[in-house]
Scaffold this motif. Structure first.
Motif, mmCIF file in Angstrom:
data_model
loop_
_atom_site.group_PDB
_atom_site.id
_atom_site.type_symbol
_atom_site.label_atom_id
_atom_site.label_comp_id
_atom_site.label_asym_id
_atom_site.label_seq_id
_atom_site.Cartn_x
_atom_site.Cartn_y
_atom_site.Cartn_z
ATOM 1 N N ASN A 159 64.015 30.186 13.597
ATOM 2 C CA ASN A 159 64.672 28.914 13.830
ATOM 3 C C ASN A 159 65.517 29.066 15.105
ATOM 4 O OD1 ASN A 159 66.368 26.730 13.786
ATOM 5 N ND2 ASN A 159 67.468 27.340 11.940
ATOM 6 N N SER A 161 67.377 27.051 16.639
ATOM 7 C CA SER A 161 68.699 26.416 16.662
ATOM 8 C C SER A 161 69.783 27.484 16.524
ATOM 9 C CB SER A 161 68.865 25.452 15.497
ATOM 10 O OG SER A 161 67.859 24.531 15.491
ATOM 11 N N LEU A 162 69.412 28.646 15.977
ATOM 12 C CA LEU A 162 70.398 29.712 15.767
ATOM 13 C C LEU A 162 70.976 30.189 17.091
ATOM 14 C CD1 LEU A 162 68.482 31.720 13.026
ATOM 15 C CD2 LEU A 162 70.511 30.333 12.699
ATOM 16 N N ALA A 165 73.282 27.495 18.173
ATOM 17 C CA ALA A 165 74.510 27.519 17.369
ATOM 18 C C ALA A 165 75.449 28.603 17.888
ATOM 19 C CB ALA A 165 74.172 27.770 15.901
ATOM 20 N N VAL A 167 75.652 29.792 20.972
ATOM 21 C CA VAL A 167 76.234 29.344 22.248
ATOM 22 C C VAL A 167 77.296 28.281 21.974
ATOM 23 C CG1 VAL A 167 75.709 28.182 24.434
ATOM 24 C CG2 VAL A 167 74.145 29.899 23.541
ATOM 25 N N ASP A 168 77.002 27.384 21.037
ATOM 26 C CA ASP A 168 77.939 26.310 20.699
ATOM 27 C C ASP A 168 79.250 26.876 20.144
ATOM 28 O OD1 ASP A 168 78.355 23.369 20.256
ATOM 29 O OD2 ASP A 168 78.604 24.077 18.193
ATOM 30 N N LEU A 169 79.154 28.027 19.456
ATOM 31 C CA LEU A 169 80.361 28.625 18.854
ATOM 32 C C LEU A 169 81.117 29.529 19.834
ATOM 33 C CD1 LEU A 169 78.820 29.433 15.371
ATOM 34 C CD2 LEU A 169 80.658 27.801 15.805
ATOM 35 N N GLY A 170 80.664 29.556 21.089
ATOM 36 C CA GLY A 170 81.442 30.254 22.110
ATOM 37 C C GLY A 170 80.840 31.535 22.644
ATOM 38 N N ALA A 171 79.610 31.869 22.252
ATOM 39 C CA ALA A 171 79.001 33.106 22.741
ATOM 40 C C ALA A 171 78.209 32.824 24.017
ATOM 41 C CB ALA A 171 78.081 33.683 21.679
ATOM 42 N N ASN A 172 78.355 33.711 25.024
ATOM 43 C CA ASN A 172 77.530 33.522 26.224
ATOM 44 C C ASN A 172 76.115 34.041 25.955
ATOM 45 O OD1 ASN A 172 77.690 36.303 26.418
ATOM 46 N ND2 ASN A 172 79.329 36.259 27.923
ATOM 47 N N TYR B 79 79.372 27.071 25.756
ATOM 48 C CA TYR B 79 80.299 28.020 25.128
ATOM 49 C C TYR B 79 81.735 27.887 25.642
ATOM 50 C CZ TYR B 79 78.801 30.805 29.212
ATOM 51 O OH TYR B 79 78.486 31.231 30.475
ATOM 52 N N CYS B 83 84.280 21.553 21.883
ATOM 53 C CA CYS B 83 83.546 20.634 21.018
ATOM 54 C C CYS B 83 82.490 21.437 20.268
ATOM 55 C CB CYS B 83 82.872 19.583 21.901
ATOM 56 S SG CYS B 83 81.771 18.512 21.008
ATOM 57 N N ASN B 84 82.396 21.239 18.977
ATOM 58 C CA ASN B 84 81.392 21.993 18.206
ATOM 59 C C ASN B 84 80.444 21.064 17.479
ATOM 60 O OD1 ASN B 84 83.937 24.267 17.851
ATOM 61 N ND2 ASN B 84 81.947 24.868 18.631
ATOM 62 N N LEU B 85 79.286 21.627 17.209
ATOM 63 C CA LEU B 85 78.193 20.862 16.630
ATOM 64 C C LEU B 85 77.860 21.415 15.243
ATOM 65 C CD1 LEU B 85 76.503 18.650 18.051
ATOM 66 C CD2 LEU B 85 74.874 20.411 18.678
ATOM 67 N N PHE B 87 74.715 21.499 13.082
ATOM 68 C CA PHE B 87 73.306 21.200 13.307
ATOM 69 C C PHE B 87 72.654 20.550 12.084
ATOM 70 C CE2 PHE B 87 74.311 24.100 16.581
ATOM 71 C CZ PHE B 87 73.420 23.875 17.609
ATOM 72 N N ALA B 91 71.658 25.801 10.822
ATOM 73 C CA ALA B 91 71.617 26.965 11.718
ATOM 74 C C ALA B 91 72.641 28.043 11.340
ATOM 75 C CB ALA B 91 71.799 26.526 13.166
ATOM 76 N N LEU B 92 72.717 28.355 10.056
ATOM 77 C CA LEU B 92 73.579 29.479 9.635
ATOM 78 C C LEU B 92 72.836 30.770 9.959
ATOM 79 C CD1 LEU B 92 74.792 28.209 6.142
ATOM 80 C CD2 LEU B 92 76.067 28.199 8.287
ATOM 81 N N TYR B 104 82.369 34.096 13.211
ATOM 82 C CA TYR B 104 81.616 34.319 14.458
ATOM 83 C C TYR B 104 82.287 33.685 15.693
ATOM 84 C CZ TYR B 104 77.581 34.731 17.564
ATOM 85 O OH TYR B 104 76.751 35.042 18.622
ATOM 86 N N GLY B 105 82.628 32.399 15.591
ATOM 87 C CA GLY B 105 83.224 31.702 16.723
ATOM 88 C C GLY B 105 84.598 32.248 17.072
ATOM 89 N N ARG B 108 84.265 35.410 19.015
ATOM 90 C CA ARG B 108 83.863 35.154 20.409
ATOM 91 C C ARG B 108 85.062 34.708 21.234
ATOM 92 N NH1 ARG B 108 80.440 36.907 17.823
ATOM 93 N NH2 ARG B 108 81.364 38.723 18.775
ATOM 94 N N LYS B 109 86.042 34.056 20.588
ATOM 95 C CA LYS B 109 87.237 33.604 21.301
ATOM 96 C C LYS B 109 88.319 34.683 21.295
ATOM 97 C CE LYS B 109 86.439 28.679 20.483
ATOM 98 N NZ LYS B 109 85.688 28.481 21.709
ATOM 99 N N ARG B 152 82.354 26.573 9.640
ATOM 100 C CA ARG B 152 82.161 27.407 10.832
ATOM 101 C C ARG B 152 82.591 26.667 12.105
ATOM 102 N NH1 ARG B 152 76.137 29.527 12.152
ATOM 103 N NH2 ARG B 152 75.908 27.346 12.712
ATOM 104 N N SER B 153 82.421 25.350 12.096
ATOM 105 C CA SER B 153 82.859 24.561 13.254
ATOM 106 C C SER B 153 84.357 24.267 13.192
ATOM 107 C CB SER B 153 82.102 23.228 13.303
ATOM 108 O OG SER B 153 80.778 23.455 13.661
ATOM 109 N N LEU B 156 87.376 26.708 14.184
ATOM 110 C CA LEU B 156 87.726 26.887 15.603
ATOM 111 C C LEU B 156 88.738 25.841 16.084
ATOM 112 C CD1 LEU B 156 84.133 27.602 16.960
ATOM 113 C CD2 LEU B 156 85.956 29.243 16.648
#
Lengths: 264, 173
Positions: A159, A161-162, A165, A167-172, B79, B83-85, B87, B91-92, B104-105, B108-109, B152-153, B156
Motif C-alpha cells: 500500500n 499510501s504508507l 503517510a 512524508v505527511d507526518l514529517g519524514a523526509n 513534511y 497540516c496532517n492528513l 488517509f 495507511a497505518l 512516528y510523527g 520525526r519532529k 497519529r495526526s 502532532l
C-alpha cells in the motif's frame, strides 16, 4: 465415492512428485556412508569420507571461495536488483516497459551463451582480469534480475499510501525509505537473497568460462574430481553437507518463528 | 478585516489541478477558519481527495495558491507543512505497533522521548485505546484503526487536519 477416488489419486500423484524430487537426495545421503570409493556398489558403512573431506585442503579452499563469491554476489545483486525493481515500479519514464521486459533476458538466455558473451566482454572490451572480479561481476549480472522480479512482485502488494503517510507526518524522503519503504520491502529483500545465494554458489557454466588461476570454486572442483579423482564418493559427502545446512537453517527459522508466535 | 484574515486556517485561491484528459479541480476558492469543521461533499471523482492532497502537499497545483496559517505553502514540501492528513485507507504502518505509529510523527519532529511517551499515552487514553498500545494494526478492528489514524495526526497538534472519508470505518459505538 468419486471425491474419495479423486483424493486418493491426488495423494498418489503428490507422493510420486515428492519421490521424484527426494529419491536422488536420499540415495546420495545413503551412499555417502558407503565404504566403496566409487560409490556404485554398497560395501559397508563408514564415515571416513567425511573425515577425508575435512582433511583435503583443496576442497576446503574451494568451499571458502564459493562462499566468499556467493556472499559478495548476494549483497550486491540484492541491493542492485531491489533498487532497480523499485525504480521500475515507482517512476514513469520513456522505455520503462521495454526495460521491465528486457530485465528477463539474462534469465532466459541459455547460460552457455551468456557465459561466452561475458568472456568476450571481459577479455576483449572492458579488460577485466579473469578470476574473482570477473566471476563476481558475472554472477551479479545474472542474479540481479531475480531480485528485480521478486521486488516487482512484492511492490504490487504494498500500500503506497504508507510512504505518503510517512512524508505527511514529517519524514523526509531518506527517513521514509529507512523507516517505511525498506521494512516493507524486507520480505522481498530476504527472498531475493535466499534465491541468489545458492544460485551463485551452484553456478558452474558461467564460472567455468570466467574463472582464472586460483579461483576454482566448489562446483568446478567437484567437476574435476568427477573426471580425475580416485574417490568420487567424496562428492556425495560434501553434497549431503550442503543439503543439510539449508534444511537446518530453514528449520531454525521456522522454530524461532513458531516460538515467537507462541510467546506473543 | 485584518482580524478575520488572522483566523483563517486554510485558504485556497483559484486552485486548478489537471490530470491527463480531465480537470480534477477547476478554480476552487475556499476559506476555512480556525476551529471550524469544514466538509467537502460531492459525488465520487469530483476532486475532493485531490483538493485535500494538494493542501497536504502530496500533489502540486497547476494554478492558484494554497495558504496555511496565512502563508503561501505551494513550494513547501509536505513534511514541513503544518497540516496532517488522515488517509482514506488509513495507511497505518503495518510493521509498527500502535504506540510506534502514534509516536512516528513526534519522533520525526525530534520531540523529547519523555514528552513523546506522555503524549502518546494521553492520545491513547483520549481514544479509549490504552490496551492496544503494543498491538499491531492488523490486530485491531476497522473502527479502532480509524481512531489510531486520527490519533497519529492529532498528536502532532497541527493547525489543520484533513480527514478523507471520515465515516468509512465508523461504527455506531
Amino acid at each position: 465415492m468419486k471425491i474419495l477416488n479423486a483424493r486418493r489419486i491426488n495423494t498418489i500423484v503428490s507422493m510420486i512428485g515428492y519421490l521424484f524430487v527426494w529419491a536422488p537426495i536420499v540415495v546420495l545421503a545413503i551412499f555417502s556412508f558407503n565404504a566403496s570409493a566409487y560409490g556404485v556398489k554398497w560395501e559397508s558403512l563408514t564415515i571416513k569420507w567425511y573425515v577425508d573431506l575435512f582433511h583435503t585442503p583443496e576442497i576446503m579452499q574451494a568451499v571458502l571461495r564459493s562462499l566468499l563469491i556467493a556472499s559478495i554476489t548476494t549483497i550486491f545483486a540484492t541491493a542492485i536488483g531491489t533498487l532497480a525493481g523499485y525504480g521500475l515500479y515507482k517512476y514513469k519514464f520513456a522505455g520503462r516497459r521495454f526495460l521491465r521486459m528486457s530485465v528477463l533476458l539474462p534469465i532466459t538466455v541459455p547460460y552457455v551463451i551468456m557465459a561466452g558473451a561475458l568472456l568476450v566482454y571481459f577479455t576483449r572490451i572492458v579488460h577485466i582480469p579473469l578470476g574473482y572480479p570477473a566471476i563476481i561481476i558475472a554472477h551479479i549480472s545474472f542474479s540481479a534480475p531475480l531480485a528485480v522480479f521478486v521486488t516487482l512482485g512484492r511492490m504490487q502488494r504494498i500500500n503506497w499510501s504508507l510512504e505518503e503517510a510517512s512524508v505527511d507526518l514529517g519524514a523526509n524522503t531518506l527517513t521514509t525509505w529507512r523507516k517505511v519503504t525498506i521494512p516493507l520491502l524486507l520480505p522481498a529483500i530476504f527472498a531475493s537473497a535466499v534465491l541468489i545465494f545458492p544460485w551463485s554458489f551452484n553456478d558452474f557454466t558461467v564460472t567455468y568460462f570466467v574463472a582464472g588461476v586460483g579461483t576454482t570454486t566448489l562446483p568446478l572442483y567437484l567437476f574435476s574430481m568427477l573426471e580425475y579423482s580416485l574417490k568420487p564418493v567424496l562428492i556425495n559427502a560434501i553434497s549431503l553437507i550442503f543439503i543439510i545446512m539449508p534444511i537446518l537453517l530453514i528449520m531454525l527459522i521456522y522454530l524461532s518463528k513458531a516460538r515467537t508466535k507462541h510467546g506473543s | 478585516m485584518q482580524g478575520e484574515q488572522d483566523n483563517i486556517c486554510i485558504e485556497l485561491r483559484n486552485l486548478v489541478k489537471m490530470f491527463p484528459g480531465v480537470t480534477a479541480v477547476n478554480h476552487v476558492n475556499l476559506k476555512v477558519k480556525d476551529r471550524e469543521v469544514f466538509s467537502l461533499l460531492g459525488p465520487s471523482g469530483c476532486g475532493k481527495t485531490t483538493i485535500l492532497r494538494i493542501i497536504a502537499g502530496l500533489e502540486t497545483a497547476d494554478e492558484g495558491e494554497v495558504l496555511i496559517g496565512g502563508q503561501v505553502v505551494n513550494e513547501v514540501p509536505p513534511y514541513r507543512r503544518d497540516c496532517n492528513l488522515v488517509f482514506q485507507n488509513l495507511a497505518l504502518f503495518p510493521h509498527m505497533t500502535i504506540g510506534q505509529n502514534i509516536a512516528y510523527g513526534l519522533e520525526r519532529k525530534r520531540v523529547a522521548k519523555n514528552e513523546i511517551k506522555k503524549r502518546v499515552n494521553e492520545m491513547l487514553e483520549f481514544m479509549s485505546l490504552e490496551a492496544m498500545k503494543d498491538r499491531y494494526p492488523v490486530q485491531l478492528s476497522g473502527g479502532q484503526q480509524q481512531r489510531i489514524a486520527l490519533a497519529r495526526s492529532l498528536v502532532l497538534k497541527p493547525s489543520c487536519c484533513c480527514w478523507m472519508n471520515p465515516w468509512r470505518h465508523w461504527t455506531e459505538n
